[in-house]
Write a protein that holds these residues in place. Structure first.
Motif, short mmCIF file in Angstrom:
data_model
loop_
_atom_site.label_atom_id
_atom_site.label_comp_id
_atom_site.label_asym_id
_atom_site.label_seq_id
_atom_site.Cartn_x
_atom_site.Cartn_y
_atom_site.Cartn_z
N UNK A 89 22.76 -88.72 10.18
CA UNK A 89 23.78 -87.72 10.46
C UNK A 89 24.19 -87.05 9.16
N UNK A 90 24.05 -85.72 9.10
CA UNK A 90 24.39 -84.93 7.92
C UNK A 90 25.65 -84.13 8.25
N UNK A 91 26.70 -84.31 7.47
CA UNK A 91 27.97 -83.64 7.73
C UNK A 91 28.41 -82.86 6.50
N UNK A 92 28.80 -81.61 6.73
CA UNK A 92 29.35 -80.76 5.68
C UNK A 92 30.86 -80.69 5.86
N UNK A 93 31.61 -81.05 4.83
CA UNK A 93 33.07 -80.97 4.84
C UNK A 93 33.50 -79.88 3.85
N UNK A 94 34.32 -78.96 4.29
CA UNK A 94 34.78 -77.87 3.42
C UNK A 94 36.19 -78.14 2.92
N UNK A 95 36.40 -77.94 1.62
CA UNK A 95 37.73 -77.98 1.03
C UNK A 95 38.12 -76.60 0.49
N UNK A 96 37.34 -75.57 0.88
CA UNK A 96 37.62 -74.21 0.40
C UNK A 96 38.88 -73.66 1.05
N UNK A 97 39.48 -72.66 0.37
CA UNK A 97 40.71 -72.05 0.88
C UNK A 97 40.44 -70.95 1.88
N UNK A 98 39.20 -70.53 2.01
CA UNK A 98 38.85 -69.47 2.96
C UNK A 98 37.59 -69.88 3.73
N UNK A 99 37.34 -69.25 4.85
CA UNK A 99 36.14 -69.61 5.63
C UNK A 99 34.86 -69.39 4.80
N UNK A 100 33.88 -70.28 5.05
CA UNK A 100 32.59 -70.20 4.35
C UNK A 100 31.47 -70.06 5.37
N UNK A 101 30.51 -69.21 5.03
CA UNK A 101 29.27 -69.14 5.81
C UNK A 101 28.21 -69.89 4.99
N UNK A 102 27.77 -71.02 5.53
CA UNK A 102 26.93 -71.93 4.74
C UNK A 102 25.60 -72.17 5.45
N UNK A 103 24.49 -71.84 4.82
CA UNK A 103 23.18 -72.21 5.37
C UNK A 103 22.83 -73.66 5.00
N UNK A 104 22.32 -74.38 5.98
CA UNK A 104 21.85 -75.74 5.78
C UNK A 104 20.35 -75.78 6.08
N UNK A 105 19.56 -76.30 5.14
CA UNK A 105 18.12 -76.44 5.32
C UNK A 105 17.71 -77.90 5.14
N UNK A 106 16.84 -78.36 6.00
CA UNK A 106 16.29 -79.71 5.89
C UNK A 106 14.77 -79.59 5.90
N UNK A 107 14.14 -79.96 4.78
CA UNK A 107 12.68 -79.93 4.66
C UNK A 107 12.13 -81.30 5.04
N UNK A 108 11.18 -81.34 5.98
CA UNK A 108 10.66 -82.58 6.54
C UNK A 108 9.15 -82.66 6.38
N UNK A 109 8.65 -83.88 6.29
CA UNK A 109 7.20 -84.07 6.22
C UNK A 109 6.86 -85.53 6.33
N UNK A 110 5.61 -85.82 6.67
CA UNK A 110 5.15 -87.21 6.72
C UNK A 110 3.64 -87.27 6.62
N UNK A 111 3.16 -88.46 6.26
CA UNK A 111 1.72 -88.73 6.21
C UNK A 111 1.30 -89.72 7.28
N UNK A 112 2.27 -90.29 8.00
CA UNK A 112 2.01 -91.31 9.04
C UNK A 112 1.17 -92.47 8.51
N UNK A 113 1.37 -92.79 7.24
CA UNK A 113 0.60 -93.87 6.61
C UNK A 113 1.23 -95.22 6.92
N UNK A 114 0.42 -96.27 6.87
CA UNK A 114 0.98 -97.61 7.01
C UNK A 114 1.42 -98.11 5.64
N UNK A 115 2.28 -99.11 5.66
CA UNK A 115 2.91 -99.57 4.43
C UNK A 115 1.90 -100.08 3.42
#
Length: 638
Positions: A89-115
């Motif tokens: 769970x990714x949560x953004x908490x704002x402490x700014x004094x005015x509204x913010x427009x914030x882009x959130x990006x999550x880059x994902x990838x895997x190799x499906x390899x065994x340990x």
């Protein structure tokens, strides 16, 4: 490292999963996700804290400045709560004094390899992603995995492995995204240790030393995280050896850990014994009755040892002691034939001789193996007699012969007062090095009335061994070294040639305390407690045996499992040793032999189990023990 088998999540304390090394989410040894990198407003958050909230959950906190002209203070806090089950769970908490427009990006990838492939550096490149449901999916010949997001992303770019959201954050507001990593087509699997049927009691500790409470709590949490079910008999549970390297069954370690956790109840012991009884070798050959196990490194001076031998000898000992802690008689009777086969294998293998040698031709006769065999014979004989089965007298007679011969053949006299030999070579030559395996000579096991079984050493030899284990060559200040610092081949990072192994340190502490050598036991106990504090109270399987100095900290071992079953179980054993609890549930008694020196001051243990009922005990600063809760009818022995 978050662990709730079969799930596992590994990262650095930055919180980002970069795909480097072992980082990623795993399920049953396969990496379902190797990369999970968060960017807010085009930048990576500055990591400010990483903390284990429990064995299966970690919390990462980062900050950044999103408002122009905001000065040096961050105005967005990025919180990531990661679970071993594949949820983040990714949560953004704002402490700014005015509204913010914030882009959130999550880059994902895997190799499906065994340990195994990852550990050997042969994992291969990342796989191409495809957009699937509300996230991304990866596939290869051996399987597939997917990540879904709630709420669904504004954009999903398969070519870049990217999920993107645009959030409006009001002053003081928060927005969250939950990612779920799953094998293709799988539904969430609840970890064994998180079910209502856990075999371990939720014991608690309190007292003068503030380190005892978190050590016991973390140890119990780690044991829950390592629980596995027998796939063919789901009601039977046992412990995996440790994460990340040994998430499968390891018979000797599973039995040793179950034995050390008997104060938390007998259900884990019963499940472990039933599971391993089904692996016992049938037939009439020389291996009939053995519980198979892999070979294990034995350090600089000896060839690898057979953990199958150790497991076969631990089986009847665990059953006998579980009965003393309150294993119901029907379960004891059910497991007794398997224990008898283990004891028959012991007597058949020894034959007309005295010692139990290695199962491989030309192998040494190990000191540690004789200690395990001697304990199995005496506890096994006690068990057979109690259940009305024959064979106890023969086992005791052999154990007596072993004691007589061992005290002569395995003791090396020298100007320092002598020492036990680590082994005898096939030609009878003693292997003279002193290592932590000698601590098993002090672990004699529990008989009726709370009495320990006789040991292989006489009183004078036991006193000398206690002096050696408590001396600067073996006591590193953080625990017991695997090999004495002055021995040839000593390496502070050596698996069994110098590193501190928590299991053997705990065995030494309990054995020394039971034999009355509390000064040496207390020193080792305080060392492990100090190391545990340095490791956030999650003890690793082993750590470097470098000498402790003022202001120093124990050095982690790069190949150690953490959590590890025997290390976590050692936390339970070390804590309970302070109270010296020796039950005899069939006789309806419990004897208390606390450490009279009270090395950690007053301690209160609650939520233990004897005879299936809660058991609580208090040990005062004067070393006096008092039962505060016990099963009806359980009497305090003398």
């Amino acid at each position: 490292m978050c662990v709730a088998l079969p799930g596992l999540a590994i990262s650095t304390d930055e919180g980002q999963l970069t795909g480097q090394g072992l980082e990623g989410f795993y399920r049953a040894g396969r990496r379902l996700l190797s990369r999970c990198q968060v960017r807010v407003a085009g930048r990576e958050p500055l990591a400010v804290q990483a903390r284990m909230a429990s064995a299966d959950r970690a919390r990462f906190v980062g900050t950044l400045r999103a408002s122009p002209h905001s000065g040096p203070d961050p105005d967005i806090v990025v919180e990531r709560i990661r679970h071993a089950d594949g949820t983040e769970r990714i949560t953004l908490h704002s402490a700014a004094l005015r509204p913010l427009r914030v882009p959130l990006e999550v880059a994902l990838g895997t190799d499906l390899a065994d340990l195994g492939a990852i550990a050997s550096g042969t994992a291969g490149p990342e796989l191409p992603a495809s957009v699937h449901d509300s996230g991304l999916r990866w596939s290869c010949a051996t399987g597939n995995s997917s990540v879904t997001a709630d709420p669904p992303p504004t954009d999903a770019l398969a070519s870049a492995g990217l999920l993107r959201w645009e959030f409006e954050l009001p002053p003081g507001g928060s927005r969250s995204v939950e990612l779920r990593v799953r094998p293709g087509g799988a539904v969430p699997v609840r970890a064994v240790g998180r079910t209502a049927t856990s075999p371990l009691a939720a014991a608690r500790a309190s007292g003068d030393d503030p380190r005892v409470q978190p050590l016991l709590r973390t140890s119990v949490e780690d044991l829950h995280a390592l629980l596995l079910r027998d796939p063919t008999h789901p009601s039977d549970m046992h412990l995996a050896a440790g994460a990340p390297w040994r998430c499968g069954a390891a018979p000797a370690e599973a039995l040793a850990a179950a034995r050390m956790t008997l104060p938390l109840g007998t259900r884990l012991a019963a499940g472990t014994l039933r599971t391993l009884a089904r692996t016992q070798l049938p037939g009439t050959g020389p291996q009939s009755g053995m519980i198979p196990g892999p070979r294990r490194d034995a350090g600089t001076h000896l060839p690898p040892g057979c953990t199958g031998t150790e497991a076969t000898l631990l089986f009847p000992a665990l059953l006998a002691e579980a009965r003393r802690w309150g294993l119901p008689e029907p379960e004891t009777e059910e497991l007794l034939p398997a224990a008898e086969r283990c004891l028959t294998w012991l007597r058949t293998t020894v034959g007309e001789g005295v010692y139990l040698g290695d199962p491989h031709p030309g192998g040494p006769i190990r000191c540690e193996t004789q200690a395990h065999a001697h304990r199995a014979a005496l506890l096994g004989a006690d068990l057979l007699d109690a259940c009305g089965r024959p064979g106890g007298t023969e086992l005791r007679q052999w154990a007596q012969s072993l004691r007589t011969s061992f005290r002569e053949d395995f003791w090396i006299d020298d100007r320092g007062g002598g020492r036990p030999a680590a082994a005898r070579a096939p030609d009878g030559t003693p292997v003279p090095h002193l290592g932590a395996a000698a601590a098993h000579l002090l672990d004699t096991g529990l008989l009726g009335g709370g009495e320990p079984a006789p040991g292989l050493l006489d009183k004078v030899q036991t006193e000398q061994l206690a002096r050696l284990l408590g001396g600067p060559g073996m006591d590193s200040g953080w625990g017991l070294r695997g090999l004495g610092a002055k021995e040839a081949g000593y390496n502070p990072f050596g698996h069994r040639s110098g590193a501190v192994r928590v299991h053997e340190t705990a065995i030494a502490v309990t054995g020394l305390a039971a034999a009355g050598y509390e000064k040496e036991a207390s020193s080792l106990l305080r060392g492990v407690l100090a190391a545990a504090e340095s490791f956030g109270h999650r003890l690793p399987e082993m750590y470097a045996g470098e000498q402790r100095t003022d202001g120093s900290a124990p050095l982690p071992h790069p190949a150690a499992c953490r959590p590890a079953a025997t290390a976590a179980a050692s936390g339970v054993l070390l804590t309970v040793t302070l109270a010296g609890i020796r039950p005899d549930a069939p006789a309806g008694t419990v004897t208390l032999r606390p450490m009279h020196s009270a090395p950690l001051g007053e301690i209160v243990l609650t939520g233990l189990r004897i005879a299936g009922a809660p058991f609580s005990v208090r040990v005062s600063r004067l070393g006096l023990a008092m039962v505060e809760e016990a099963a009806d009818g359980l009497q305090l022995g003398v």
